[in-house]
Write an enzyme that holds these catalytic residues in place. Structure first.
Site: not given
Ligand code: XLS
Ligand code: NI
Ligand code: NI
Length: 435
Positions: A101, A104
């Site tokens: 993301h 991150d």
């Molecule tokens: C949250 C989601 C997230 C997505 C990406 O539960 O799994 O991590 O994979 O935003």
């Protein structure tokens, strides 16, 4: 020169099932051929940047437990240090991909303009690192759920300024994903949902989300991004009700907004369970529609009932998932992303390596079991046998007829169906032989 974070732990190698070395692969052998393809190319593993490097070990009752040299994560120098450590982990694990993301990667500095420019700077830095690394980008995505501005949604927010902020954010993240050669772009709508209908116009919010996703697809074509756009179903958490509930709900949404040929699904094991499904159910639903895109391979704790994002450890479950993936022709541009985090007591750098090694081994075992079941053909034969009646000319003709003529045929032929065993236990016993 390394960062020293991993204490110079050597790259993990395949030592075979008999090795007792905890930092070796016992089943994951990237070069092993499975159904005519290298294991690495089937599984297409990815490390999730957020859980491995940005998550600090908090839970609802306590904050940070991990101590990492790149904390606090509010500074560009430390963001680069974090990237250096991340690429060391990728090398140690020999993983082909990672995922991120925006939040991150870059420090959170407030304004949109600042966040965009730090995202560009850090992704340029990461791009340079990728030139000397085998690890590519499986997907990028925008974190439009953590900051308080997103609390009532991103594209589904009642405030058009938040919609605008979301569109601007996704453009920046798609540009960065494209720049880094990403194979896919993901949208997970954690806040695209609601807490109460008392303050929510559900129909209007869905229309806005459909329009937003169409803009994402248009922009993909405009910039010549060849990757796949993926949406990730999840029934709730953080929202009480999430619009992207499960695979079937997402497919209906994509069809309604004319996106069925443009967008596929990123399915997560733990989300399937939260929705009351098995993972293979979600995979089979997506595959039946030609919309299987990628997977997030992380399990929940089955007692707590929420998304605990643990590394996989259940071979029979994983085997059935890969069985349906192989039957669907594989993951395509997708991969197996470990959207999984350590337990908050797992403080050591070594824990981060061991968690991935274990997850990769479990997936390798699952893939091998799935391929063995396909080679043996027992499930396929049982399935063919169960549906064999449909190969008759009468049965096929019926699908193109109508209720009148079907009733006439039932009367004329005295049709009186004889129930047959579904043989579930026999089939479950069959699977057990392989896992
Ligand atoms: C949250 C989601 C997230 C997505 C990406 O539960 O799994 O991590 O994979 O935003
Ligand atoms: Ni999740
Ligand atoms: Ni996920």
């Amino acid at each position: 020169m390394t960062t020293g974070f991993f204490d110079d732990i050597a790259p993990i190698v395949f030592e075979g099932a008999d090795s007792a070395n905890p930092l070796a692969f016992h089943h994951y052998n990237p070069h092993e051929m499975i159904m005519g393809q290298r294991m690495e190319d089937h599984l297409r593993f990815a490390v999730a940047y957020w859980h491995s490097f940005a998550w600090e070990g908090g839970d609802p009752f306590g904050g940070q437990t991990f101590e990492r040299p790149w904390y606090p994560q509010d500074d560009m120098g430390r963001a680069k240090q974090k990237a250096d450590v991340a690429f060391e982990l990728f090398d140690i694990l020999n993983v082909p991909y990672f995922c991120w993301h925006d939040a991150d990667l870059r420090p959170e500095q407030g304004s949109f303009a600042e966040n965009l420019s730090t995202l560009e700077e850090i992704t340029d830095y990461i791009g340079q690192k990728m030139e000397n690394s085998k690890t590519g980008l499986l997907w990028g995505t925008a974190n439009m759920f953590s900051h308080r501005r997103w609390m009532a949604g991103a594209s589904t927010n009642p405030d058009p300024d938040v919609f605008a902020f979301a569109a601007a954010t996704v453009k920046g993240c798609m540009d960065a994903t494209h720049k880094l050669g990403g194979q896919n772009y993901v949208l997970w709508g954690g806040r695209e949902g609601y807490e109460t209908l008392l303050n929510t116009d559900l129909g209007q919010e869905l229309d806005h989300m459909g329009r937003f996703l169409n803009m994402v697809v248009d922009y993909k074509h405009k910039i010549g991004f060849k990757g796949t756009i993926l949406v990730e179903p999840k029934p709730q958490e953080p929202s009480k009700h999430q619009y992207d509930f499960d695979a079937a709900t997402c497919i209906g949404f994509l069809r309604k907004y004319g996106l069925e040929n443009e967008v596929k699904l990123n399915l997560e094991q733990g989300h399937a369970i939260l929705a009351g499904h098995s993972f293979e159910h979600e995979i089979a639903v997506a595959a039946a529609e030609g919309m299987l895109g990628s997977i997030d391979m992380n399990r929940n704790d089955y007692q707590s009932g929420w998304d605990t994002d643990q590394f996989p450890n259940n071979v029979p479950e994983v085997a059935l998932a890969y069985y349906h993936i192989l039957k669907a022709g594989g993951l395509g541009t997708g991969g197996t992303n470990f959207d999984a985090k350590l337990r908050r007591q797992s403080l050591d750098a070594q824990d981060l390596i061991a968690a991935h090694v274990g997850g990769m081994d479990i997936c390798a075992r699952g893939l091998k079991a799935a391929a063995a079941m396909i080679a043996d053909g027992g499930l396929e034969t049982a399935l063919k046998d169960r549906y064999a009646g449909w190969t008759s000319a009468d049965a096929q003709a019926m699908l193109n007829s109508d209720l009148d003529s079907i009733q006439a045929r039932v009367l004329a032929q005295g049709i009186n169906p004889a129930p047959r065993s579904g043989r579930q236990e026999i089939l479950e016993n069959y699977v057990s032989r392989f896992v």
